[in-house]
Design an enzyme around this catalytic site. Structure first.
Site, PDB file in Angstrom:
ATOM      1  CE  LYS A  70      -1.443  -4.857   2.692  1.00  0.00           C
ATOM      2  NZ  LYS A  70      -1.770  -5.745   1.568  1.00  0.00           N
ATOM      3  CB  THR A  95      -0.949   0.023   1.219  1.00  0.00           C
ATOM      4  OG1 THR A  95      -1.379   1.369   1.458  1.00  0.00           O
ATOM      5  CG2 THR A  95      -0.265  -0.472   2.481  1.00  0.00           C
ATOM      6  CB  SER A 135      -2.886   2.150  10.596  1.00  0.00           C
ATOM      7  OG  SER A 135      -2.739   1.244   9.513  1.00  0.00           O
ATOM      8  CE1 TYR A 176      -3.510  -3.412   5.148  1.00  0.00           C
ATOM      9  CE2 TYR A 176      -3.582  -1.018   5.016  1.00  0.00           C
ATOM     10  CZ  TYR A 176      -3.519  -2.242   4.399  1.00  0.00           C
ATOM     11  OH  TYR A 176      -3.455  -2.317   3.038  1.00  0.00           O
ATOM     12  CG  HIS A 177      -1.033   1.861   6.450  1.00  0.00           C
ATOM     13  ND1 HIS A 177      -2.007   2.545   7.144  1.00  0.00           N
ATOM     14  CD2 HIS A 177      -1.442   1.877   5.160  1.00  0.00           C
ATOM     15  CE1 HIS A 177      -2.933   2.971   6.295  1.00  0.00           C
ATOM     16  NE2 HIS A 177      -2.629   2.571   5.096  1.00  0.00           N
TER      17      HIS A 177
END
Lengths: 385, 385
Positions: B185, B144, B179, B181-182
């Site tokens: 990644k 992302t 975040s 989440y980020h």
């Protein structure tokens, strides 16, 4: 100051807990004893016998009158982690409680996954516990110089001021770690920087070099206070391993040409660095990084230094390198932050090495040569060690 | 070409599987349906009704004569992952199978830990499976643009040529994600770069911008082939959410000033980018990164564009920003790699937005306004959404 040492039963955690206690801090230790479990799995053991944590803390109290509270549990168990922080209410948390051996993480898929989940989840739980219970708690986290790899530029202390196409920024130092273990610490560092940024936590990341030595002023007070001395191919650090090999008349096993250069540090400086970090906390919101090492040496130079110090004959064997790493590379590291706080480095000396020979001689009959053979191949697909 | 699409039941995975199948590739999909489970947890649902994966693949076969094989399981289950790679023997694996919402990862500790463990372990298992079964398999992984954050320098495609104190190196682009989440990644990217370096794997990391749109030529063939259209505050992407808000006569909810600028991409370009990456694989040992976006826009500009296109009245609400992010910042991204491979971008147009209004009108009675309210606070300590 109230300091909670996580992984306080380990090689450095135990020595650190004693040092901080001796300095007058109110110290607690936590451990799940998984480090002792790895020994059963690998058929390895500390060369120097170590006592149970219960005997260790009782001996410390008997000798000094100082008590060290003990928490038994696992950081990946969030209930345990939260309750411990609530019960002890530390001002600093020193976090050694991770799987710390690169070869162990490279054994196979299961060990890679275990290492990353154990280390990343333990640290995440701790960050959340601090955020939810007391954001003022200073987290002092052990990282590793291996997070950086061996870039062709100077290694700065965690952050890099860079210019690109005429614009500037201060960024996390770009990392290229050499094992799934080292990667787990890179993941931790990113998670911690984020937690400082969004929650205003205070954290110090100590990117430590390869540690050598086994004794501190405190551990020497009594045999029951001894800390580990690992010499096996999985958990043993390189100088300690060479010392045992020299004493046993076994060739020193250098991987490849031995030109790979690493930052190193004496265990007595490790414990002092932790004290300095705790007593000089990061600011709220600050993700502070120090390179916790005192000098750089190539693996071959470490082997030659040990060989030269040893009174008997020592040979050096170059084994095929089981790791994937550069054996000739640039290596220049900034490590002034801890010196500015007051660290006076013990550089590697003949005296220190001679004292390690004495330890290896005293316990040489406990050595297991089998465990010193490198059995973990970075290029492989999961051979058991 | 044999292509395995992981997360093939999701918003983009399904559209990608259809597109690759239409292109003549031999496609299989894998999913554990956890994306549908998140909906139950959040009380949310796709605005456009979607069929089960079984009905979807049967409809595709009925309409085109092409079959898409289906694997049901979880990448964190290594046995499943290995067996699937052995059974299908893909030439490319397209990996969408991760928890993909920043707000979901920020709900509380459990969701942060779940997101990182799920994403990191799934990808680790996949890397090991490729390494052990066939190192020639090309991994095409969805990253992302949020991994980079908003640095004050130009964002390059994954790598950065830098000069520091008169020396140069090519390093992974330093990242400052926004975040947990980020961050997951970012962890994946580091693990993948390492796997390419030590095992010689081939990998392409596609750092994708915010996706908008719901239809591709394939999904439009039949209602049973529709893909998801998420508009809730947790999984909805921003332009899609604004469209639904406009149609429902609800103010467009801009977080803060809306000056935060992001890379964006049309779903039709997403599927084309995946095709280009698969058909032009990375070299053995290469960790290749593309920035999969076609233009940059601020959140406020996206809201204004939607408002201007909509025939009725639209208001814009500035909510207190629940995220921790810069609302004014430099943002200039290199994204030429996929264009060089043949991508011809669909830039955001009135026509596209009008077609989204039509979709939102058709299914407007299914909308649940409650789910559009931002309930996850980045600064908080774990409020439920």
């Amino acid at each position: 100051m109230r300091v909670l040492v996580l992984g306080g039963d380990g090689y450095l955690g135990w020595a650190t807990a004693l040092y901080l206690s001796q300095c007058g801090h109110d110290v607690a230790v936590a451990d799940n004893f998984v480090r002792r479990q790895y020994d059963f799995e690998l058929g390895a053991d500390s060369l120097v016998p170590i006592e149970s944590l219960q005997v260790r803390t009782a001996a410390w109290r008997e000798l000094t009158g100082k008590s060290i509270e003990m928490f038994v549990g696992d950081l990946t168990d969030a209930d345990f982690t939260y309750q411990m922080i609530k019960d002890f209410r530390p001002e600093s948390v020193v976090h050694f409680a991770e799987q710390r051996a690169a070869p162990y993480s490279m054994i196979d898929r299961k060990h890679a996954v275990y290492t990353q989940v154990n280390n990343v989840v333990g640290t995440l739980n701790l960050l959340y516990a601090i955020n939810e219970i007391d954001r003022d708690i200073h987290l002092v986290k052990l990282g590793t110089m291996g997070e950086y790899g061996t870039p062709n530029i100077d290694i700065e202390e965690g952050w890099l001021e860079l210019e690109h196409k005429g614009r500037t920024d201060r960024v996390l130092f770009p990392k290229r770690p050499g094992s799934f273990y080292h990667l787990s610490k890179v993941h931790d560092s990113h998670n911690m920087e984020f937690a400082c940024r969004i929650w205003g936590l205070r954290a110090t990341d100590l990117n430590q070099g390869v540690v050598y030595g086994q004794q501190t002023a405190e551990t020497m007070l009594d045999d029951r206070l001894a800390t580990r001395f690992d010499y096996d191919a999985v958990f043993g650090t390189v100088l300690n391993r060479f010392v045992v090999q020299a004493v046993l008349g076994h060739p020193l096993t250098v991987y490849g040409s031995g030109g790979q250069t690493r930052g190193i540090i004496d265990i007595r400086d490790t414990v002092r660095c932790i004290q300095l970090a705790c007593e000089n906390p990061a600011d709220p919101g600050e993700f502070r990084v120090f390179n916790q090492m005192t000098e750089s040496m190539s693996v071959l130079d470490i082997a030659r230094t040990v060989a030269e110090c040893y009174p008997g004959e020592v040979t050096i064997d170059h084994l095929e390198n089981p790791r994937v790493e550069y054996e000739q590379h640039y290596y220049n590291v900034t490590h002034s932050g801890l010196v500015e706080l007051g660290l006076e480095p013990h550089l590697l000396s003949d005296t220190l090495i001679t004292s390690l020979f004495d330890i290896a001689k005293r316990y040489g009959d406990r050595a297991n040569l089998e465990t010193m053979r490198p059995g973990v191949d970075w290029r492989g697909t999961g051979g058991q060690p």
